[in-house]
Scaffold this active site. Structure first.
Site, PDB file in Angstrom:
ATOM      1  CD  GLU A  71       7.204  -0.379  12.598  1.00 49.38           C
ATOM      2  OE1 GLU A  71       7.868  -1.113  11.841  1.00 49.38           O
ATOM      3  OE2 GLU A  71       6.132   0.161  12.255  1.00 49.38           O
ATOM      4  CB  CYS A 122      -2.825  -0.125   8.437  1.00 43.73           C
ATOM      5  SG  CYS A 122      -1.415   0.917   8.861  1.00 43.73           S
ATOM      6  CG  ASN A 162      -0.292  -0.069   2.518  1.00 45.50           C
ATOM      7  OD1 ASN A 162       0.756  -0.685   2.670  1.00 45.50           O
ATOM      8  ND2 ASN A 162      -0.877   0.562   3.513  1.00 45.50           N
ATOM      9  CD  GLU A 166       1.218  -1.271  11.155  1.00 50.51           C
ATOM     10  OE1 GLU A 166       0.053  -1.467  11.561  1.00 50.51           O
ATOM     11  OE2 GLU A 166       1.483  -0.870  10.028  1.00 50.51           O
TER      12      GLU A 166
END
Length: 487
Positions: free
Chosen positions: A468, A287, A155, A253
């Site tokens: 992160e 996301c 993405n 993630e």
């Protein structure tokens, strides 16, 4: 096949050199549905070569000072920035996103990732404590882990690849990265810049191919002690299974089913355009995109009317059109999956207020076979619907009313995901209360997607494991040891 010779053919980048592969897979232009490049279909052999190169490069690279590694990252950032337009054009064509988004977000953020970690690596500190009563001093040291396995999604291809590569090599690791086979071009283009930037052979290796073949070979390799993955939950489960026998460090993630909560005192002039963007940016293929919109009953009708009108102004067009707000979805299979959710909602009795099956999409003849879809708004839908529970990852959002603060917090938290949320209210006390109670790793209030890279990024529940960011990425890509000195 006519025209095949003209196709761009990518090669793996191992030990500082481009290496051809014995077999290739087709990659499609989402805006036309036609094959536009060939991607290596790598496997165990290529991973073994990459591991050998990364292993050989690790002692020299990890021995360099943070300052020396920082300089290399800065040079790479400069080279990426000089290539911004070429990279943006390639990213737009490969992924289907608008050229405007690639120019203003994807490639600039890729540059920023290297600059940010080039700076942050210079400012970490270690811990030290004294035990005078026993004459001991304790301190910590951090050292790079070794070979980092990095798997990035389709993405935000270069954006999320560099978000992993930059902190990994800044900390002194060598890496083997696997971009998505659907969007490999900008990773391949970055490889052309590594030597000029001063990245030694073997420090960054890029191996292309599919998850089941090359991804599994990377994840299960015993000499790759660390895996950083961004993608879907089912793939993360497989990674966890393959990593378990080796006790690998994992950063996962994953997805989200992100709520926007809009209280009656929200500033709708700011809220509505931002929520349209948070729902449909990058075709809804982020996301962090909003897919459940809870609106307080007293303003529900007003919000819905204005939101649908604003959504209809969100222009779907070919990715190269600078005026387009939204481009094409990543693949035919993904387009069909997203459309299937709209069909399910309609079958359940929900109302489709705009978009799929309601409005007409006009495209040039050469783009008729592309993977385009209008931004779609669904209402009169139950919280138990799959459209309210499952990650759709496309330009579809559901709008539902709520009564009270307590009720909407419970409903917002009722899904298995916990990545991000947005809250709209002018009541500062309410904003703090609701943000505290939401089960989300990130909560934006009266805004969306404003990121401070120093702070933790990641989700709760099924949205992943780990965080992160400056400190979190440094800790993930290093091992800490405690040293005790008796004096």
């Amino acid at each position: 096949m006519a025209g095949t010779k003209a196709l761009l053919t990518l090669e793996n980048f191992i030990n500082g050199k481009f290496v051809p592969c014995s077999s290739y897979i087709d990659s499609y232009d989402p805006s036309t549905g036609e094959v536009h490049c060939r991607v290596p279909d790598s496997g165990n052999e290529e991973i073994e070569a990459a591991v050998e190169a990364a292993r050989a490069a690790f002692p020299g690279w990890s021995a360099r000072s943070p300052q020396e590694r920082s300089q290399v990252l800065h040079r790479l950032a400069d080279l990426l920035e000089k290539s911004l337009e070429d990279l943006a054009q390639a990213e737009s064509r490969d992924q289907g996103k608008t050229i405007t988004l690639a120019r203003t977000m994807d490639i600039p953020r890729s540059v920023q990732n290297f600059r940010f970690f080039a700076s942050s690596i210079l400012h970490h500190t270690s811990e030290c404590t004294h035990m005078d009563h026993v004459g001991c001093l304790h301190y910590t040291l951090r050292a790079p882990v070794g070979i980092a396995g990095l798997i990035s999604p389709w993405n935000l291809p270069l954006y999320l690849l560099t978000w992993k590569v930059a902190p990994a090599i800044a900390a002194g690791n060598t890496v083997i990265a696997k971009p998505s086979e659907l969007t490999s071009v900008t990773a391949w283009m970055m490889c052309k810049l590594l030597e000029t930037a001063g990245v030694p052979p073997g420090v960054v290796n890029i191996v292309f191919g599919t998850g089941p073949k090359v991804g599994e070979a990377l994840v299960s390799h015993p000499e790759v002690p660390l895996i950083s993955f961004t993608g879907s939950q089912p793939t993360a489960e497989r990674i966890a299974q393959l990593s378990a026998p080796h006790c690998k460090k994992l950063s996962l993630e994953l997805g989200g089913k992100n709520p926007a909560i809009i209280f009656e005192d929200a500033n709708l002039e700011e809220c509505i355009p931002t929520t349209v963007r948070s729902s449909f940016a990058n075709q809804g293929e982020i996301c962090l995109c909003t897919s459940r919109i809870f609106v307080q009953k007293s303003i529900y009708s007003e919000f819905l009317k204005k939101f649908v009108a604003a959504t209809r102004m969100w222009k779907v067009g070919i990715p190269s059109d600078p005026s387009a707000s939204m481009g094409a979805l990543i693949s035919k299979a993904h387009l069909e999956k997203v459309r299937s959710y709209v069909k399910k909602a309609r079958a359940e009795g929900a109302r489709i207020l705009c978009g799929e099956g309601v409005d007409t999409l006009s495209l040039p003849p050469k783009n008729q076979a592309g993977y385009f879809m209008l931004p779609t708004v669904i209402t009169d839908i139950k919280d138990e619907s799959c459209c309210m529970k499952e990650e759709i990852f496309g330009p579809v959002t559901c709008v539902v009313p709520f009564d009270s603060e307590e009720e909407v917090i419970q409903r917002a938290n009722s899904v298995k995901y916990g990545l991000a949320a947005t809250v709209w209210s002018s009541n500062v006390g309410r904003v703090h209360r609701v943000a505290k109670k939401l089960q989300s790793g990130l909560v934006w209030t009266n805004c969306w997607l404003i990121r401070e890279l120093n702070l933790p990024f990641g989700g709760m529940k099924s949205s992943g494991i780990g965080r992160e960011g400056a400190k979190d990425s440094y800790e993930f890509f290093t091992e800490v040891k405690t040293i005790t000195i008796k004096h």
